[in-house]
Design a protein around this motif. Structure first.
Motif, mmCIF file in Angstrom:
data_model
loop_
_atom_site.group_PDB
_atom_site.id
_atom_site.type_symbol
_atom_site.label_atom_id
_atom_site.label_comp_id
_atom_site.label_asym_id
_atom_site.label_seq_id
_atom_site.Cartn_x
_atom_site.Cartn_y
_atom_site.Cartn_z
ATOM 1 N N UNK A 45 0.832 -1.206 0.000
ATOM 2 C CA UNK A 45 0.000 0.000 0.000
ATOM 3 C C UNK A 45 0.861 1.247 0.000
ATOM 4 N N UNK A 46 0.427 2.253 -0.749
ATOM 5 C CA UNK A 46 1.218 3.466 -0.883
ATOM 6 C C UNK A 46 0.810 4.527 0.114
ATOM 7 N N UNK A 47 -0.405 4.508 0.585
ATOM 8 C CA UNK A 47 -0.840 5.517 1.552
ATOM 9 C C UNK A 47 -2.156 5.074 2.152
ATOM 10 N N UNK A 48 -2.148 4.790 3.450
ATOM 11 C CA UNK A 48 -3.387 4.457 4.111
ATOM 12 C C UNK A 48 -3.931 3.117 3.675
ATOM 13 N N UNK A 49 -5.128 2.771 4.126
ATOM 14 C CA UNK A 49 -5.729 1.503 3.761
ATOM 15 C C UNK A 49 -5.995 1.439 2.264
ATOM 16 N N UNK A 50 -5.570 0.357 1.635
ATOM 17 C CA UNK A 50 -5.722 0.176 0.200
ATOM 18 C C UNK A 50 -6.365 -1.179 -0.058
ATOM 19 N N UNK A 51 -7.293 -1.226 -0.973
ATOM 20 C CA UNK A 51 -7.877 -2.493 -1.372
ATOM 21 C C UNK A 51 -6.856 -3.288 -2.161
ATOM 22 N N UNK A 52 -6.520 -4.477 -1.712
ATOM 23 C CA UNK A 52 -5.492 -5.267 -2.356
ATOM 24 C C UNK A 52 -5.956 -5.785 -3.703
ATOM 25 N N UNK A 53 -5.048 -5.847 -4.652
ATOM 26 C CA UNK A 53 -5.353 -6.340 -5.981
ATOM 27 C C UNK A 53 -5.493 -7.848 -5.968
ATOM 28 N N UNK A 54 -6.330 -8.384 -6.873
ATOM 29 C CA UNK A 54 -6.469 -9.823 -6.994
ATOM 30 C C UNK A 54 -5.283 -10.434 -7.707
ATOM 31 N N UNK A 55 -4.502 -9.642 -8.427
ATOM 32 C CA UNK A 55 -3.286 -10.128 -9.080
ATOM 33 C C UNK A 55 -2.123 -9.973 -8.111
ATOM 34 N N UNK A 179 9.924 13.449 -10.363
ATOM 35 C CA UNK A 179 9.690 13.436 -8.921
ATOM 36 C C UNK A 179 10.078 12.068 -8.369
ATOM 37 N N UNK A 180 10.743 12.064 -7.214
ATOM 38 C CA UNK A 180 10.933 10.852 -6.428
ATOM 39 C C UNK A 180 9.986 10.961 -5.239
ATOM 40 N N UNK A 181 8.926 10.167 -5.283
ATOM 41 C CA UNK A 181 7.853 10.238 -4.298
ATOM 42 C C UNK A 181 8.063 9.137 -3.261
ATOM 43 N N UNK A 182 8.313 9.531 -2.015
ATOM 44 C CA UNK A 182 8.657 8.596 -0.944
ATOM 45 C C UNK A 182 7.544 8.585 0.094
ATOM 46 N N UNK A 183 7.046 7.381 0.390
ATOM 47 C CA UNK A 183 6.066 7.219 1.464
ATOM 48 C C UNK A 183 6.684 6.357 2.551
ATOM 49 N N UNK A 184 6.707 6.901 3.766
ATOM 50 C CA UNK A 184 7.165 6.103 4.899
ATOM 51 C C UNK A 184 5.994 5.290 5.467
ATOM 52 N N UNK A 185 6.310 4.286 6.279
ATOM 53 C CA UNK A 185 5.249 3.449 6.835
ATOM 54 C C UNK A 185 4.373 4.264 7.783
ATOM 55 N N UNK A 186 3.117 3.906 7.821
ATOM 56 C CA UNK A 186 2.183 4.519 8.754
ATOM 57 C C UNK A 186 2.179 3.724 10.057
ATOM 58 N N UNK A 187 1.803 4.360 11.164
ATOM 59 C CA UNK A 187 1.597 3.593 12.398
ATOM 60 C C UNK A 187 0.594 2.470 12.158
ATOM 61 N N UNK A 188 0.875 1.299 12.738
ATOM 62 C CA UNK A 188 0.041 0.122 12.478
ATOM 63 C C UNK A 188 -1.122 -0.033 13.444
ATOM 64 N N UNK A 189 -1.151 0.726 14.559
ATOM 65 C CA UNK A 189 -2.165 0.619 15.608
ATOM 66 C C UNK A 189 -2.034 -0.674 16.405
ATOM 67 N N UNK A 190 -1.062 -1.508 16.078
ATOM 68 C CA UNK A 190 -0.838 -2.737 16.825
ATOM 69 C C UNK A 190 0.562 -2.704 17.419
ATOM 70 N N UNK A 191 0.764 -3.463 18.475
ATOM 71 C CA UNK A 191 2.025 -3.434 19.194
ATOM 72 C C UNK A 191 3.105 -4.183 18.426
ATOM 73 N N UNK A 192 4.242 -3.565 18.246
ATOM 74 C CA UNK A 192 5.324 -4.211 17.519
ATOM 75 C C UNK A 192 6.608 -3.416 17.609
#
Length: 766
Positions: A45-55, A179-192
């Motif tokens: 996923x590139x930003x936030x919740x994303x619907x996963x592709x079937x491929x 452009x070099x577009x960089x997305x860092x990971x989002x907080x997961x809301x779970x402990x890790x």
């Protein structure tokens, strides 16, 4: 004291978070979207919740501010997800070089954590903050307004998208190269907890950790801390000690708030710090002024192996850059609203021994402060079935100040440069920019889409130039504005093929000259650069979606070239200013392919062919104190290799204790020049025009053959994923320059690329 205190606070906060997480996470496995070192098959996923592709082989990108498959995006784009970076043991943005066609990324030695970026032969290779980069680096939606601070650590990266060609209808700041577009990971809301430590050649040590935990179901918190140090890979000729060492820190916290499925907020507060030694190997030759004073063995050195032995005086730098980023998304049902706010401040104190010899001839100290603020607001949605849009507004302002102290021909490197120069150069500049933009997709026929959009930009710039004691030389203020359109069409004749064509225009603002030495040149602005880019391409899914092959051809017409030129004037008799000197034509072909022939094996290859040349390039140079026209049209544009190519393989094999993952990659980068300079001369050498027959051969880097390999063992320790990775970079020990510069017959200097290195990384994720 302030640094020590801030680091102590950050370390204490991080340690507290880590202890909390370790207690709360006992016997609980992480469920983050991106594993530490998996076989990278499947979308990231590139930003936030994303619907996963079937491929399972598709990668989802958001380069066009829409969530869509990479293979369904009608632009030239390369996407690299977290697993690909980690399996290659990539360290920073410089490791992307060769991963995308016609992309160059080299370190800029005259700035802290600074990069020279080139896409399709369009680049800005300077340290001054009075001009914008030609290639934009966007981090979590925020454009970095200067090349300083762009060498970002890769440990916490979710996905990187490299967009080639002008970008104006979708990203906050207009860029003409890409452009070099960089997305860092989002907080997961779970402990890790995700952590790793590395040791490598040249006394290199690093430690990195990212903690995740939630406060209820609404708030996710992600503290992070990265540290890296190295002794450097240069050798001091006199002592034999390592030179060019550095210590880097990056720490902060990201907080995500998601009270409902319709609204989310992500805020990141961070700080980047660097302490480093600046090393300039000398490449001056007989005939340049410096060689009349330097020992004979320190002149006429080669630009390969000789670079790694240095003679110059120690020169040190510090860099500190706190930053704040906030992104809000609100889905009203009819429209998705997005707000991206960015604030960044930096302080630099950098010394540099430019002559690179043991004789104290030219030593400088640049003290700078820089601040930028940006605000972007976007609205996206569907106007009707088959018609979607993104529209927005953008505001950006920045200001900087510079004091440059210089010690010239003092022959005493023990003399503090600030005592030697009590009347330093003083420059202050400011930029304010407004823009509105829109990007639209309309499916006019079944499987045929029309894409169109545009951007109107207005830039106001001011700059004052003088000396601290003797006062103002001159100042200027001007406004530049431009509308830049984009039109494209794409056709999908079947589900496995996309064909597209587009025309877009790029704009880079004008400005003023921080190195001017007369009132007239200080008040004289240079004008904007304009690029018209034409592109056709195809994206193919073949062999039952196991092979993706993309190809694009482009033609760029580049007008109003901004280049540094030397003209008469000022107390030294000459001055360097930026002028609009001519035009150029750049054309090329790009291809990339990814093939997964069997489970666990991934093969990839890229190819970039580039033909860049000046149509006309006339500038004035000094001959005997008189300005004479020089024709540089036969020179090669800088950072424009004819060929860039790569081929790589990754194979994962289950074993009794877990999994082995092997990665090997080869990159080829053709030779290219790093400065517009004077090579062979012909024509009328007295009155002009003087015909320049190419750049000085010392500023040409040789062909690069770069071989990298990594072997990683993944295994479980209870409920914790762990790994041990052995890596090698530049295994062929290919040596040469990353930057080289000649200065008007006075002296020349360079910087070297990292020689063969190797090391071990251990990490965990739970």
């Amino acid at each position: 004291m302030k640094k020590s205190f801030s680091r102590a606070i950050a370390a204490a906060a991080f340690a507290s978070s880590a202890m909390f997480v370790a207690q709360a996470a006992h016997a609980q496995a992480s469920n983050e979207d991106t594993d530490i070192v998996p076989d990278p098959e499947g979308p990231t996923p590139a930003a936030g919740p994303v619907t996963q592709s079937t491929n399972a082989n598709q990668i989802i990108v958001t380069a066009r501010r829409r969530e869509e498959s990479l293979q369904n995006t009608p632009i030239a784009i390369t996407a690299i997800n977290a697993a690909m970076l980690e399996n290659k043991n990539s360290l920073n943005i410089g490791d992307l070089q060769g991963e995308a066609p016609n992309l160059l990324i080299t370190q800029q030695n005259s700035g802290a954590a600074a990069a020279n970026l080139s896409i399709r032969g369009l680049t800005y290779a300077d340290v001054e903050k009075s001009q914008e980069p030609t290639v934009g680096v966007v981090i979590d939606g925020v454009f970095i307004g200067t090349n300083t601070g762009q060498l970002l650590d890769f440990f916490d990266i979710e996905q990187i998208e490299v967009l080639r060609g002008p970008q104006g209808t979708l990203f906050g700041r207009n860029t003409i190269g890409g452009v070099i577009n960089i997305r860092r990971t989002r907080p997961t809301f779970t402990t890790g907890l995700k952590a790793e430590a590395s040791v490598a050649r040249f006394g290199t040590y690093s430690g990195r950790a990212v903690v995740n935990f939630g406060i209820g179901d609404i708030i996710g918190v992600k503290p992070f801390f990265f540290y890296n140090e190295s002794n450097g890979f240069y050798r001091d000729n006199e002592t034999g000690d390592r030179r060019g060492g550095s210590k880097n820190y990056n720490y902060g916290v990201a907080i995500a708030v998601e009270p409902s499925s319709d609204f989310d907020l992500l805020m990141t507060v961070e700080k980047q710090e660097q302490d480093f030694e600046v090393v300039n190997p000398g490449i001056s030759r007989t005939g340049e002024v410096i060689c009349n004073f330097a020992p004979a063995d320190q002149c006429n050195r080669n630009t390969t192996d000789d670079l790694y032995t240095v003679f110059g005086s120690p020169a040190f730098g510090t860099y500190s850059a706190p930053a704040l980023t906030a992104e809000m998304n609100w889905d009203t049902g009819l429209v998705r609203l997005t707000s991206v706010t960015g604030w960044r401040k930096s302080s630099e104190d950098q010394q540099q021994d430019f002559d690179g010899t043991s004789v104290d001839l030219f030593f400088s100290n640049r003290v700078q402060s820089y601040k930028q603020f940006s605000q972007e607001i976007r609205a996206a949605g569907d106007l009707f079935d088959g018609f979607d849009y993104v529209v927005g507004g953008f505001y950006f302002n920045s200001d900087f100040s510079l004091q440059q102290f210089t010690r010239v021909f003092r022959f005493n490197d023990q003399l503090d440069v600030r005592d030697a120069d009590t009347n330093p150069r003083s420059v202050n500049g400011a930029t304010e920019s407004y823009a509105v933009f829109g990007d639209f997709n309309w499916e006019v026929f079944d499987a045929v889409r029309l894409s169109f959009g545009g951007r109107w930009t207005k830039d106001r710039k001011s700059l004052s130039n003088g000396f601290l004691q003797t006062g103002l030389i001159g100042q200027g203020e001007a406004t530049f504005d431009k509308f830049t359109p984009k039109v494209g069409v794409d056709w999908r004749p079947n589900p496995d093929m996309l064909l597209y064509a587009s025309w877009s225009q790029g704009y880079r603002s004008g400005g003023f000259n921080p190195r001017a030495q007369t009132p007239e040149t200080a008040a004289l602005s240079f004008q904007p650069e304009i690029v018209d880019s034409y592109e056709v391409g195809a994206k193919l899914d073949m062999l039952n979606n196991t092979l993706q092959f993309n190809v694009a051809a482009f033609l760029s017409k580049y007008d109003g070239l901004q280049q540094n030129t030397t003209i008469p004037g000022g107390p030294q008799g000459n001055q360097t200013i930026t002028s609009n000197v001519g035009s150029s034509t750049i054309k090329g072909i790009e291809a990339d392919a990814t093939w997964r022939p069997v489970t666990g094996l991934r093969l990839n290859a890229t190819l970039g062919l580039l033909d860049a040349e000046f149509d006309d390039f006339i500038a004035g140079n000094l001959v005997g104190g008189v300005l004479v026209p020089f024709d540089y049209s036969a020179n090669d544009p800088i950072y424009s290799p004819d060929v860039t190519a790569s081929i790589g393989a990754q194979y994962s094999q289950p074993v009794s204790f877990g999994e082995l993952v092997g990665t090997v990659g080869y990159r080829f980068i053709g030779e290219y020049d790093q400065q517009i300079s004077l090579g062979p001369l012909s024509g009328d050498l007295v009155n002009g025009p003087v015909i320049v027959g190419g750049n000085d051969p010392r500023v040409r880097t040789d062909k690069q053959n770069l071989l990298d390999a990594t072997l990683t063992a993944n295994f479980m320790m209870g409920n914790t994923e762990a790994y041990i990775s052995a890596f090698g970079r530049n295994l062929l020990d290919d040596r040469g320059t990353t930057a080289a510069f000649t200065v008007a017959g006075l002296f020349s200097f360079a910087s070297a690329r990292e020689p063969r290195t190797y090391g071990v990384t251990v990490g965990m994720d739970f």
